[in-house]
Design an enzyme around this catalytic site. Structure first.
Site, short mmCIF file in Angstrom:
data_model
loop_
_atom_site.label_atom_id
_atom_site.label_comp_id
_atom_site.label_asym_id
_atom_site.label_seq_id
_atom_site.Cartn_x
_atom_site.Cartn_y
_atom_site.Cartn_z
N ASN A 8 -90.70 -37.90 72.18
CA ASN A 8 -90.24 -38.55 70.96
C ASN A 8 -91.45 -39.20 70.29
O ASN A 8 -91.95 -40.22 70.76
CB ASN A 8 -89.19 -39.61 71.34
CG ASN A 8 -88.79 -40.49 70.18
OD1 ASN A 8 -89.05 -40.16 69.02
ND2 ASN A 8 -88.17 -41.61 70.47
N TRP A 9 -91.87 -38.60 69.19
CA TRP A 9 -93.10 -39.08 68.52
C TRP A 9 -92.90 -40.44 67.87
O TRP A 9 -93.86 -41.11 67.53
CB TRP A 9 -93.52 -38.11 67.42
CG TRP A 9 -93.83 -36.70 67.82
CD1 TRP A 9 -93.27 -35.96 68.83
CD2 TRP A 9 -94.76 -35.84 67.17
NE1 TRP A 9 -93.80 -34.71 68.84
CE2 TRP A 9 -94.72 -34.60 67.83
CE3 TRP A 9 -95.61 -36.00 66.08
CZ2 TRP A 9 -95.51 -33.52 67.45
CZ3 TRP A 9 -96.40 -34.92 65.70
CH2 TRP A 9 -96.35 -33.70 66.38
N LYS A 10 -91.63 -40.79 67.61
CA LYS A 10 -91.31 -42.00 66.82
C LYS A 10 -91.97 -41.92 65.43
O LYS A 10 -92.18 -40.82 64.94
CB LYS A 10 -91.73 -43.27 67.57
CG LYS A 10 -91.17 -43.32 68.99
CD LYS A 10 -91.18 -44.69 69.53
CE LYS A 10 -90.78 -44.65 70.99
NZ LYS A 10 -90.39 -45.94 71.50
N HIS A 93 -80.74 -43.36 70.00
CA HIS A 93 -81.91 -44.03 70.57
C HIS A 93 -81.76 -45.54 70.38
O HIS A 93 -81.23 -46.00 69.36
CB HIS A 93 -83.19 -43.53 69.88
CG HIS A 93 -84.43 -43.98 70.58
ND1 HIS A 93 -84.96 -45.25 70.40
CD2 HIS A 93 -85.22 -43.37 71.49
CE1 HIS A 93 -86.03 -45.38 71.16
NE2 HIS A 93 -86.22 -44.25 71.83
N GLU A 95 -83.71 -47.76 69.48
CA GLU A 95 -84.29 -48.30 68.24
C GLU A 95 -83.37 -48.08 67.06
O GLU A 95 -83.29 -48.89 66.15
CB GLU A 95 -85.68 -47.67 68.02
CG GLU A 95 -86.69 -48.25 69.00
CD GLU A 95 -87.86 -47.34 69.33
OE1 GLU A 95 -88.08 -46.34 68.63
OE2 GLU A 95 -88.55 -47.64 70.33
N GLU A 164 -82.15 -44.68 79.24
CA GLU A 164 -83.36 -45.41 78.85
C GLU A 164 -83.09 -46.91 78.86
O GLU A 164 -82.59 -47.46 77.87
CB GLU A 164 -83.77 -45.01 77.42
CG GLU A 164 -84.10 -43.54 77.25
CD GLU A 164 -85.07 -43.34 76.10
OE1 GLU A 164 -86.20 -42.92 76.39
OE2 GLU A 164 -84.73 -43.62 74.95
N GLY A 170 -91.44 -48.83 75.93
CA GLY A 170 -92.62 -49.31 75.22
C GLY A 170 -93.21 -50.59 75.78
O GLY A 170 -94.05 -51.23 75.13
N SER A 210 -91.30 -46.05 79.44
CA SER A 210 -92.67 -46.18 79.94
C SER A 210 -93.04 -45.15 81.00
O SER A 210 -93.63 -45.50 82.03
CB SER A 210 -92.92 -47.60 80.46
OG SER A 210 -92.80 -48.53 79.40
N GLY A 232 -94.31 -43.41 73.79
CA GLY A 232 -95.73 -43.70 73.53
C GLY A 232 -96.71 -42.66 74.07
O GLY A 232 -97.71 -42.36 73.40
C1 PEP Z 1 -88.60 -43.88 73.97
O1 PEP Z 1 -88.92 -44.28 72.85
O2 PEP Z 1 -87.58 -43.20 74.11
C2 PEP Z 1 -89.44 -44.24 75.10
C3 PEP Z 1 -89.02 -43.95 76.29
O3 PEP Z 1 -90.63 -44.86 74.79
P1 PEP Z 1 -91.82 -45.20 75.85
O4 PEP Z 1 -92.07 -43.95 76.65
O5 PEP Z 1 -92.96 -45.56 74.99
O6 PEP Z 1 -91.31 -46.32 76.71
#
Ligand code: PEP
Length: 248
Positions: A8-10, A93, A95, A164, A170, A210, A232
């Site tokens: 997931n590039w965000k 997600h 976010e 998640e 993050g 993470s 990330g």
């Molecule tokens: C995510 O945004 O779904 C995620 C898992 O981010 P990160 O790997 O940065 O924790």
């Protein structure tokens, strides 16, 4: 069961040049580890520029509208996503839930619409804290049950779940392998209650939060992990390589 590495590039990067570098690294390591299904989810404005040759990647969107078309300014329809080559779409997600008030009911509407249009929804859910009274168990149960409420039994195997924990996204904090294992058992029990044993077994469960090069191997070894949803680290080629390799 083929394992999935989903990236997931965000809202990154801001330049097309950097976007091309990210997709290049996803393609390179997807080719190097062909037993892993690599799903790449760029920001929408880049999808069109990047799709000319994404083989062997599966292309994903980071979100979709609950509507197929109509007067809904600023949204992307899942039918349009299919037209530009997406096979997957991330829904729910944390976010989006936090920033845009997306509810589990909306997530379920999106998941059903995605399946009806031939895309695989990657349904995200997870607790914001792991309290000692175990309230997170009720929260996960409610979130998952409602997020799947519109997905009928016959389509159950067409969803991919992404567990998640928000506190791990993050932040660099990772779940312990013991906690991940027991949470996966809880999730499987919820799935059996909803869909029955046979159908529940076919549903892939990714872990996200993470995931990096230094923890991918131990997390991938937890029984029941079908892959990762990565944020990330998606833009760091050496991490992309290690994460895909851990699932091969
Ligand atoms: C995510 O945004 O779904 C995620 C898992 O981010 P990160 O790997 O940065 O924790």
């Amino acid at each position: 069961m083929t394992k999935i590495a989903a990236f997931n590039w965000k809202l990154k990067p801001t330049s097309l040049k950097d976007a091309q570098a990210t997709i290049r690294s996803h393609k390179k390591y997807a080719k190097q580890y062909p037993t892993v299904q690599v799903v790449s989810a760029p920001p929408m404005p880049f999808v069109h520029k990047l799709i000319s040759d994404t083989t062997p990647l599966s292309l994903s969107a980071q979100d979709m509208s609950t509507k197929l078309d109509g007067a809904h300014t600023g949204q992307s329809s899942v039918a349009m996503l299919r037209e530009v080559g997406c096979s997957h779409v991330i829904v729910g997600h944390s976010e989006r839930r936090a920033e845009f008030g997306e509810t589990s009911r909306m997530v379920s509407e999106k998941a059903l619409l995605a399946i009806e249009q031939g895309l695989t929804p990657v349904i995200c859910f997870g607790e914001d804290e792991r309290d000692s009274q175990g309230r997170y168990i009720d929260l996960l149960t409610e979130q998952l049950t409602t997020s799947l409420s519109l997905v009928p039994e016959k389509h159950a195997s067409k969803v991919v779940l992404a567990y998640e924990p928000i506190w791990a996204i993050g932040t660099g904090a990772t779940i312990t392998t013991d906690d991940l294992f027991s949470t996966l058992i809880l999730i499987k029990k919820i799935l059996v209650d909803i869909y029955g044993d046979r159908r529940a077994k076919k549903i892939k469960i990714l872990y996200g939060g993470s995931v990096k090069d230094y923890n991918a191997d131990e997390l991938a070894a937890v029984p029941g992990v079908s892959g990762f949803l990565v944020g990330g680290a998606s833009h760091k080629p050496e991490m992309v390589k290690a994460i895909i390799a851990s699932l091969s």
